[in-house]
Design a protein around this motif. Sequence first.
Motif, PDB file in Angstrom:
ATOM      1  N   ASN A 135       2.488   6.505   4.977  1.00 55.55           N
ATOM      2  CA  ASN A 135       2.898   4.671   5.298  1.00 55.55           C
ATOM      3  C   ASN A 135       3.185   4.467   3.675  1.00 55.55           C
ATOM      4  O   ASN A 135       2.663   3.237   4.010  1.00 55.55           O
ATOM      5  N   SER A 136       4.108   4.556   3.598  1.00 61.62           N
ATOM      6  CA  SER A 136       4.914   3.415   1.869  1.00 61.62           C
ATOM      7  C   SER A 136       3.933   3.678   0.556  1.00 61.62           C
ATOM      8  O   SER A 136       4.299   3.316  -0.222  1.00 61.62           O
ATOM      9  N   ASP A 137       2.509   4.448   1.037  1.00 61.74           N
ATOM     10  CA  ASP A 137       1.407   5.325  -0.121  1.00 61.74           C
ATOM     11  C   ASP A 137       1.805   5.808  -0.814  1.00 61.74           C
ATOM     12  O   ASP A 137       2.053   6.922  -0.379  1.00 61.74           O
ATOM     13  N   MET A 138       1.431   5.975  -1.826  1.00 64.49           N
ATOM     14  CA  MET A 138       1.748   7.133  -2.451  1.00 64.49           C
ATOM     15  C   MET A 138       0.815   8.090  -1.752  1.00 64.49           C
ATOM     16  O   MET A 138      -0.136   7.884  -1.927  1.00 64.49           O
ATOM     17  N   VAL A 139       1.140   9.646  -2.292  1.00 66.29           N
ATOM     18  CA  VAL A 139       0.383  10.854  -2.027  1.00 66.29           C
ATOM     19  C   VAL A 139       0.447  11.922  -3.715  1.00 66.29           C
ATOM     20  O   VAL A 139       1.357  11.683  -3.727  1.00 66.29           O
ATOM     21  N   ALA A 142       3.289  -0.008  12.281  1.00 62.58           N
ATOM     22  CA  ALA A 142       3.391  -1.347  13.005  1.00 62.58           C
ATOM     23  C   ALA A 142       2.906  -2.102  11.755  1.00 62.58           C
ATOM     24  O   ALA A 142       2.161  -1.660  10.955  1.00 62.58           O
ATOM     25  N   LEU A 143       3.515  -3.544  11.920  1.00 63.43           N
ATOM     26  CA  LEU A 143       2.704  -4.693  11.544  1.00 63.43           C
ATOM     27  C   LEU A 143       1.569  -4.694  11.220  1.00 63.43           C
ATOM     28  O   LEU A 143       0.980  -4.786  12.788  1.00 63.43           O
ATOM     29  N   PRO A 144       1.391  -5.937  10.567  1.00 70.02           N
ATOM     30  CA  PRO A 144       0.212  -7.081  10.752  1.00 70.02           C
ATOM     31  C   PRO A 144      -0.104  -7.170  12.205  1.00 70.02           C
ATOM     32  O   PRO A 144       1.187  -8.327  12.007  1.00 70.02           O
ATOM     33  N   PRO A 145      -1.647  -8.040  12.898  1.00 70.72           N
ATOM     34  CA  PRO A 145      -1.492  -8.336  13.747  1.00 70.72           C
ATOM     35  C   PRO A 145      -0.883  -9.764  13.446  1.00 70.72           C
ATOM     36  O   PRO A 145      -1.380 -10.300  12.325  1.00 70.72           O
ATOM     37  N   ASN A 146      -0.577 -11.210  14.489  1.00 69.64           N
ATOM     38  CA  ASN A 146      -0.693 -12.336  14.790  1.00 69.64           C
ATOM     39  C   ASN A 146      -0.121 -12.425  13.321  1.00 69.64           C
ATOM     40  O   ASN A 146       0.030 -14.262  13.602  1.00 69.64           O
ATOM     41  N   GLY A 147       1.081 -11.936  13.111  1.00 66.32           N
ATOM     42  CA  GLY A 147       2.366 -13.561  12.345  1.00 66.32           C
ATOM     43  C   GLY A 147       1.870 -12.359  10.944  1.00 66.32           C
ATOM     44  O   GLY A 147       2.709 -13.692  10.148  1.00 66.32           O
ATOM     45  N   ILE A 148       0.779 -12.040  10.750  1.00 64.57           N
ATOM     46  CA  ILE A 148       0.204 -12.001   9.287  1.00 64.57           C
ATOM     47  C   ILE A 148       2.065 -11.354   8.722  1.00 64.57           C
ATOM     48  O   ILE A 148       2.401 -10.431   8.958  1.00 64.57           O
ATOM     49  N   ALA A 177      -2.329  -0.131   8.229  1.00 66.70           N
ATOM     50  CA  ALA A 177      -1.151   0.861   8.737  1.00 66.70           C
ATOM     51  C   ALA A 177      -2.461   1.941   8.133  1.00 66.70           C
ATOM     52  O   ALA A 177      -2.989   3.007   8.817  1.00 66.70           O
ATOM     53  N   PHE A 178      -3.342   1.524   7.138  1.00 62.35           N
ATOM     54  CA  PHE A 178      -5.007   2.131   6.728  1.00 62.35           C
ATOM     55  C   PHE A 178      -6.629   2.488   7.606  1.00 62.35           C
ATOM     56  O   PHE A 178      -7.050   2.613   7.535  1.00 62.35           O
TER      57      PHE A 178
END
Length: 319
Positions: A144-148, A227-233, A311-312
């Motif tokens: 999710n584009s986050d460092m592992v 998925a992108l955030p809801p409500n156009g955020i 994402a998280f």
Amino acid sequence: MARFFLIFAALFVALASGASAQTARLTQGWPDTDFSKTTVDLSEIRSGGPGKDGIPAVDSPSFLKAADERRIGDREPVLTVEINGQKPRAYPIRYFMVHEIVNDVIGGIPVAVTFCPLCNSGVTFDRRVAGRTLSFGVSGNLRNSDMVMYDRQTESWWQQAVGEAIVGDLAGRKLKQIPSWMESWAAFKARNPDGLVLNAPRRNFNYGANPYVNYDSSTRPFLYDGALPPNGIDPMARVIRVGNRAWPMERLRREKMIREHGVELSWQGEQASALDSRTINDGRSVGSVRVRDGQGRDIVHDVMFAFAFHAFYPNGRWH
């Protein structure tokens, strides 16, 4: 109908082969990682480019008195850690752009101070798990584009944004988070003239440059297909995460103080974005926040991009 099933079978084999090849690439160079233990699907993890330790963590940090530091611009962001009885410490984000993790010890507490530029996630952890002190490195992988991250003791893989082991012997374990916050270097110095600041881990290195120019004003995050955030955020908007709740930084900028759900968010002035201009100190202004409970105690939080929160914390609460 028979032809349809043949095509479907061929497609299934191709997808399975692709997934298998991706898994094989991920597992190369990790002979001590137990890939039979996972809490996520390995297909969600991808290479970020640099391999294992290609981004070198800092393991033996040294510090200067805040009054003696002359290289850091006043607007540059720092991660601040204040543990009772110990001198406050500032960890400039300029160093995390190169190293991402600092393994440190404060007052006998082993900590990992971490920052993922792609999620703008800055979190501090207690490195002790199940009676063992871990030290952390950068795996070179993303989810999710986050460092592992990975720990050097078991080579388990850890999700930086949430502090949870997702692959290996320690899969399912969680790190305890320690309150820390991001503020400008000028604000830290003014409040803590006798405080400490992380010294440059490498001599004569071009710290202070931003390799992610204009990243936080881009339309989509890097290497993210969730998925992108809801409500156009706006997926790249900064939000203040406390537990599974998120408040937009722009709302705090307008209101200056928010008291909701037992949490107090207070506006602390401006700082430069580390992910805007080529030179960090020249970055556009973004806000600083201090997060406390009803008794005035600092509590764990993060200021991350909205896409990462979604994402998280897909069932998280937006305010």
